[in-house]
Design a protein around this motif. Structure first.
Motif, PDB file in Angstrom:
ATOM      1  N   GLY A 196      61.505  52.454  38.234  1.00  0.00           N
ATOM      2  CA  GLY A 196      60.804  53.171  37.180  1.00  0.00           C
ATOM      3  C   GLY A 196      59.312  53.016  37.321  1.00  0.00           C
ATOM      4  O   GLY A 196      58.720  53.385  38.339  1.00  0.00           O
ATOM      5  N   GLN A 197      58.669  52.444  36.308  1.00  0.00           N
ATOM      6  CA  GLN A 197      57.220  52.269  36.320  1.00  0.00           C
ATOM      7  C   GLN A 197      56.785  51.397  37.488  1.00  0.00           C
ATOM      8  O   GLN A 197      57.388  50.357  37.773  1.00  0.00           O
ATOM      9  N   ALA A 198      55.726  51.808  38.163  1.00  0.00           N
ATOM     10  CA  ALA A 198      55.210  51.042  39.295  1.00  0.00           C
ATOM     11  C   ALA A 198      54.581  49.748  38.810  1.00  0.00           C
ATOM     12  O   ALA A 198      54.044  49.681  37.700  1.00  0.00           O
TER      13      ALA A 198
END
Length: 207
Positions: A196-198
């Motif tokens: 998901g989010q880096a």
């Protein structure tokens, strides 16, 4: 890779146990436990722990535990015991003739927490999977050794270059029971990278 249990080392060797290459049996002693401070305001650090040592940063460890627990707080499961104030454990803990606590305890810098869910008291075996990604860890459980459910993700501040992990069993009250551990295996890390989010730029971690 199958774990040769004879290569594992004790922290607090129990008085009564039996080990073969693929099976460990522990008979617990009364008033043995792992807990630090929180809520109860006592410190217990006398449970037998059988562990292996590694500097690998990405892996999973699987074990099946069977138990005839019958007194409140009787427990057996997996553990990563670094020292008396830094460790994690996951187990089924007997409560009464109706329910048990399937839970995990994370202890960082001398303070324990406990997260649990109630399960039926008729359950007498459980698989656990412990996964490492650098100094972050994931604990899962399974009734059949195939379908695992997430219990806990945590960070361990003192899990540095080398860690120790394995199995434990104990009886915090006036009790003794037999815990059996089999099917121990080391695999590639089953806890996959987050998709998901880096990560923040200063906290990136390899895939």
């Amino acid at each position: 890779m199958k774990v040769n249990t004879k290569s594992m080392e004790w922290t607090r060797e129990p008085k009564e146990y039996h080990i073969t290459e693929d099976r460990v049996e522990i008979m617990t002693k009364p008033f043995t436990d792992l807990w630090q401070r929180t809520y109860y305001h006592f410190r217990n650090d006398n449970a037998p722990v059988l562990q292996m040592t590694t500097d690998e940063k990405y892996f999973s460890f699987v074990v099946k535990t069977e138990f005839d627990s019958k007194v409140r707080f009787d427990q057996s499961g997996i553990v990563m015991y670094l020292d008396s104030e830094n460790w994690l454990k996951a187990s089924i803990e007997y409560e009464n003739d109706r329910i048990q606590r399937l839970g995990s305890v994370v202890t960082n810098h001398g303070y324990s927490d406990w997260a649990s869910v109630d399960v039926d008291a008729s359950i007498k075996s459980m698989w656990f999977r412990f996964s490492c990604r650098e100094d972050d860890f994931c604990v899962e459980n399974s009734l059949d050794g195939q379908n695992f459910k997430q219990m806990r993700i945590c960070h361990m501040f003192e899990a540095k270059d080398t860690i120790r992990f394995g199995i434990y069993a104990c009886s915090p009250e006036d009790s003794s029971f037999r815990a059996v551990f089999t099917d121990m295996e080391l695999t590639e890390c089953k806890w996959l990278p987050h998709d998901g989010q880096a990560p923040d730029e200063d906290e990136g971690c390899p895939a």
